[in-house]
Design an enzyme around this catalytic site. Sequence first.
Site, short mmCIF file in Angstrom:
data_model
loop_
_atom_site.label_atom_id
_atom_site.label_comp_id
_atom_site.label_asym_id
_atom_site.label_seq_id
_atom_site.Cartn_x
_atom_site.Cartn_y
_atom_site.Cartn_z
N ARG A 18 0.84 -1.40 -0.03
CA ARG A 18 0.03 -0.23 -0.14
C ARG A 18 0.76 1.24 0.02
O ARG A 18 0.57 2.10 -0.83
CB ARG A 18 -1.01 -0.13 1.01
CG ARG A 18 -2.00 -0.98 0.97
CD ARG A 18 -2.93 -0.89 2.38
NE ARG A 18 -2.18 -1.32 3.64
CZ ARG A 18 -2.24 -1.03 4.77
NH1 ARG A 18 -3.51 -0.34 5.00
NH2 ARG A 18 -1.50 -1.43 5.68
N ASN A 36 -6.07 -2.54 2.37
CA ASN A 36 -6.16 -3.89 2.55
C ASN A 36 -7.59 -4.45 2.68
O ASN A 36 -8.52 -3.72 3.17
CB ASN A 36 -5.44 -4.49 3.84
CG ASN A 36 -3.96 -4.27 3.80
OD1 ASN A 36 -3.51 -4.29 2.51
ND2 ASN A 36 -3.20 -4.34 4.89
#
Length: 89
Positions: A18, A36
Amino acid sequence: MKAARFHISGTVQGVWFRASTCEQAQALGLRGYAKNLADGRVEVLAVGDTAGIDELAEWLRHGPPRAQVERVERSAAHPNEAGAEFGVR
């Protein structure tokens, strides 16, 4: 203004996916997010010009060094789903 949603499968959580995606997207001038999902995938929303989104899509196929990307699914999204910047959720 174009928008695309990506779902990335493989070893993509716990490997800085990320944060690295955020850096790539910001460098490309994109808005959106990387987050996520409970099923182990990462979801990415990218909003910006077509070339930037396509370049991010190519990067997502490999991700950061510790990631092992198995699959990238791309679908249409609405530009209004993104905030003013690209961030990690």
